[in-house]
Enzyme design. Sequence first.
Site, PDB file in Angstrom:
ATOM      1  N   GLU A  35       0.892  -1.160   0.000  1.00 29.63           N
ATOM      2  CA  GLU A  35       0.000   0.000   0.000  1.00 29.63           C
ATOM      3  C   GLU A  35       0.922   1.200   0.000  1.00 29.63           C
ATOM      4  O   GLU A  35       1.252   1.745   1.041  1.00 29.63           O
ATOM      5  CB  GLU A  35      -0.919  -0.034   1.218  1.00 29.63           C
ATOM      6  CG  GLU A  35      -2.180   0.764   1.031  1.00 29.63           C
ATOM      7  CD  GLU A  35      -2.041   2.233   1.365  1.00 29.63           C
ATOM      8  OE1 GLU A  35      -1.225   2.901   0.689  1.00 29.63           O
ATOM      9  OE2 GLU A  35      -2.744   2.685   2.260  1.00 29.63           O
ATOM     10  N   GLU A  92       4.427   8.432  -4.141  1.00 33.69           N
ATOM     11  CA  GLU A  92       5.248   7.929  -3.037  1.00 33.69           C
ATOM     12  C   GLU A  92       6.255   6.891  -3.518  1.00 33.69           C
ATOM     13  O   GLU A  92       6.857   6.187  -2.721  1.00 33.69           O
ATOM     14  CB  GLU A  92       4.347   7.355  -1.924  1.00 33.69           C
ATOM     15  CG  GLU A  92       3.812   8.464  -1.039  1.00 33.69           C
ATOM     16  CD  GLU A  92       2.760   8.020  -0.029  1.00 33.69           C
ATOM     17  OE1 GLU A  92       2.628   6.806   0.205  1.00 33.69           O
ATOM     18  OE2 GLU A  92       2.058   8.898   0.492  1.00 33.69           O
TER      19      GLU A  92
HETATM   20  N1  SAH Z   1       0.833  -1.186   4.967  1.00 33.27           N
HETATM   21  C1  SAH Z   1       0.320  -0.269   5.971  1.00 33.27           C
HETATM   22  C2  SAH Z   1       0.991   1.091   5.913  1.00 33.27           C
HETATM   23  C3  SAH Z   1       0.927   1.791   4.580  1.00 33.27           C
HETATM   24  S1  SAH Z   1       1.710   3.364   4.586  1.00 33.27           S
HETATM   25  C4  SAH Z   1      -1.169  -0.175   5.842  1.00 33.27           C
HETATM   26  O1  SAH Z   1      -1.676  -0.497   4.778  1.00 33.27           O
HETATM   27  O2  SAH Z   1      -1.851   0.249   6.768  1.00 33.27           O
HETATM   28  C5  SAH Z   1       3.137   3.062   3.633  1.00 33.27           C
HETATM   29  C6  SAH Z   1       4.366   2.708   4.462  1.00 33.27           C
HETATM   30  O3  SAH Z   1       5.345   2.245   3.553  1.00 33.27           O
HETATM   31  C7  SAH Z   1       4.993   3.843   5.201  1.00 33.27           C
HETATM   32  O4  SAH Z   1       5.151   3.439   6.535  1.00 33.27           O
HETATM   33  C8  SAH Z   1       6.369   4.040   4.541  1.00 33.27           C
HETATM   34  O5  SAH Z   1       7.361   4.410   5.467  1.00 33.27           O
HETATM   35  C9  SAH Z   1       6.649   2.682   3.940  1.00 33.27           C
HETATM   36  N2  SAH Z   1       7.440   2.582   2.698  1.00 33.27           N
HETATM   37  C10 SAH Z   1       7.197   3.249   1.535  1.00 33.27           C
HETATM   38  N3  SAH Z   1       8.026   2.822   0.558  1.00 33.27           N
HETATM   39  C11 SAH Z   1       8.804   1.840   1.110  1.00 33.27           C
HETATM   40  C12 SAH Z   1       9.838   1.002   0.592  1.00 33.27           C
HETATM   41  N4  SAH Z   1      10.191   1.072  -0.693  1.00 33.27           N
HETATM   42  N5  SAH Z   1      10.431   0.147   1.436  1.00 33.27           N
HETATM   43  C13 SAH Z   1      10.036   0.066   2.728  1.00 33.27           C
HETATM   44  N6  SAH Z   1       9.063   0.824   3.269  1.00 33.27           N
HETATM   45  C14 SAH Z   1       8.436   1.705   2.470  1.00 33.27           C
END
Ligand code: SAH
Length: 692
Positions: free
Chosen positions: A144, A153
């Site tokens: 996500e 993002e």
């Molecule tokens: N999966 C959770 C949070 C989603 S928010 C849910 O669905 O509730 C997205 C998260 O991904 C954030 O905490 C961000 O720090 C992390 N993130 C984004 N890109 C990333 C990457 N390439 N590797 C590791 N973490 C990542």
Amino acid sequence: MKTFCGRANPTTGAMEWLEEDENYDYHQEIARSRYADMLHDKDRNVKYYQGIRAAVSRVKERGEKAIVLDIGTGTGLLSMMAASAGADFCYAIEVFKPMANAAVKIVEKNGFCGKIKVINKHSTEVTVGPDGDMQCRANILVTELFDTELIGEGALPTYEHAHKYLVQEGCEAVPHRATVYVQLVESKRMWSWNKLFPVHVEAEDGEKIIVSPSEMENCPGVPSVCDIQLNQMPSSDFTILSDVVTMFSVDFSKPVRSASTYYRVQLEPVKSGKAQIVLSWWDIDMDPSGMINCTMAPYWVKSTSAFQWRDHWMQCVYFLPNEEPVLQGEKVYLTACRDEYSVWYKLQKARGEEENKADVRVESPVCRCQAHLLWNRPRFGELNDQNRTRQYIESLMKVLKTDSVCLCISDGSLLPVLAHYLGAKQCMHPSGIDLYHPDELRCFFFKFFKANHLEDKIKIIEARPELLTSSHLEDKKISVLVGEPFFTTSLLPWHNLYFWYARTAVTSHLTNNVTVLPQSASLHMMIVEFQDLWRIRSPCGTCEGFDVQTMDDMIKNSLNFRESKEAEPHPLWEYPCKSLSDPQEVLTFDFRKTVPQQCLSTEGSVNLSRKGKSHGAVLWMEYHLTADISVSTGLIQISNEKVFLQSNLLCQTVYFFSSVIESETLSDLPSAVTYAINFNTKTGEIAMDFQL
Ligand code: SAH
């Protein structure tokens, strides 16, 4: 260890770099994060869970072990869903350390220790192999990583890398696919956030029209996306020119390419009009069949039963470089260009396909007219607010005399031009207040004055107000000091009180009977119940049966961290609320006098006169231009408890209460909320405290 954080100093109007505790940034990040909002997003959570269950079943039916890679695990939610759905093992990747720590705790608390391994790395750093972070490649990819623009993002490069190095060929992906939709519209309101409209001034010697330089007409503006709650935009504020069409889609179960590219669709306008804006949103299909769909479609496209309020995913407004007349039924081509992180649009009249292709240049838009560097979108909206302009014109007419010497202190303001047309003998405008853009500022104003033949009529003084000397003013005294006031460094409404400090600094250059416009400002407050915005600060407890209280505690702790618990700027037209109290003036600032030495404090109480949930206080500034003309930067009107706030993108201030009081009936209503508000004249900051 210390970190440096940029902050506007309202007493100087400048950005300053302050040393902060090393935890400051992290607490800000957590306190202002969208994690709570995501956990409250029932529609999203339910559909992810359904999609994950279906993917795990498909893998199991093939007789394989289900190995999940969850990139960006946050609280660990999606991994816990996968583990509950029967996955054999989950690798939960999270780059943000405090979140990875929280995920470890939450996974443990929910009893998934043996099934989920939290890895605190960026996914591109993750290794696979017997000694690696992952024993083997995964066959289910869950993520996500989407923002309102879908790819902002970094979802595309993350997927590209994951397919190359971290997952098996033919893996199941949840979501399976994302689709981006567009619709062409004409909207004076939205267009006013991007271009300066001509300003009409009824002067004594006839009507004057202030125009913008021709460079602005075709300027593509700035590349940052304009993401808004489109569901708060009444249908009367835009005209639909095309049907909704699919612009592009991404299949996440196959290798993804992040390199810059473009997509093109043919549109047949359903109505003639001026094509100005591309509205865009996306949906995700959680499974290949498309049966589990989560959509950001706005209200006029989908049924209200599918409605889910959320702030972490909204809709996008893209401004075409210039407005283009289109005719009903006469085909046009819409091109979406994208790089790894952002999307922008172009419209072309139907011509030979080859010719059109040759036209596609994929470089990202850059502002050529300088206006978009000087004015952000809310500022454009404010400058184009004709009612507001009329108030300034009327009040200038009252105070200006033919021998007035006028000094304007505000960033990127049209007031000197208005004052000139309305008869001031001489208008001056110090530049360089806005330390970020002095060159753009000078360059833009040069073009702007030239376009209006005012090069030698308005003098730009290249000095900050504090450094103004008599020679800058050609030994004249200022008889009219004006300001909107507006300064680009202001984050909260009262940061524009820098005008008061500047007024104090230039006191020796003012005549004895100087007119200061606005003559005063006042801070107003109202207690409200939000329709939805409360969710972003509200604890979640459990989410789809998983205990996420650790996250609630973490947010609470960060909010209580020094300075994090402060007023927040929100453009409230996007977040409807109802008033539980009458609006109340809480502080006034008299610009006719200099800034006092001692603090300005007030204590009092606001009566709660209507039943409802007191989520917080909303605050805004009103500027009293003259004794009887005021402009409000917040409330416009209340009718039937419904609050109408400024409808441009301007921010008001929200102070969320730490606990919500709810009253079902008027009799159990606590009668009042008490407050203490302190304006520290040394720092220019306002501190607030509320007791329910
Ligand atoms: N999966 C959770 C949070 C989603 S928010 C849910 O669905 O509730 C997205 C998260 O991904 C954030 O905490 C961000 O720090 C992390 N993130 C984004 N890109 C990333 C990457 N390439 N590797 C590791 N973490 C990542």
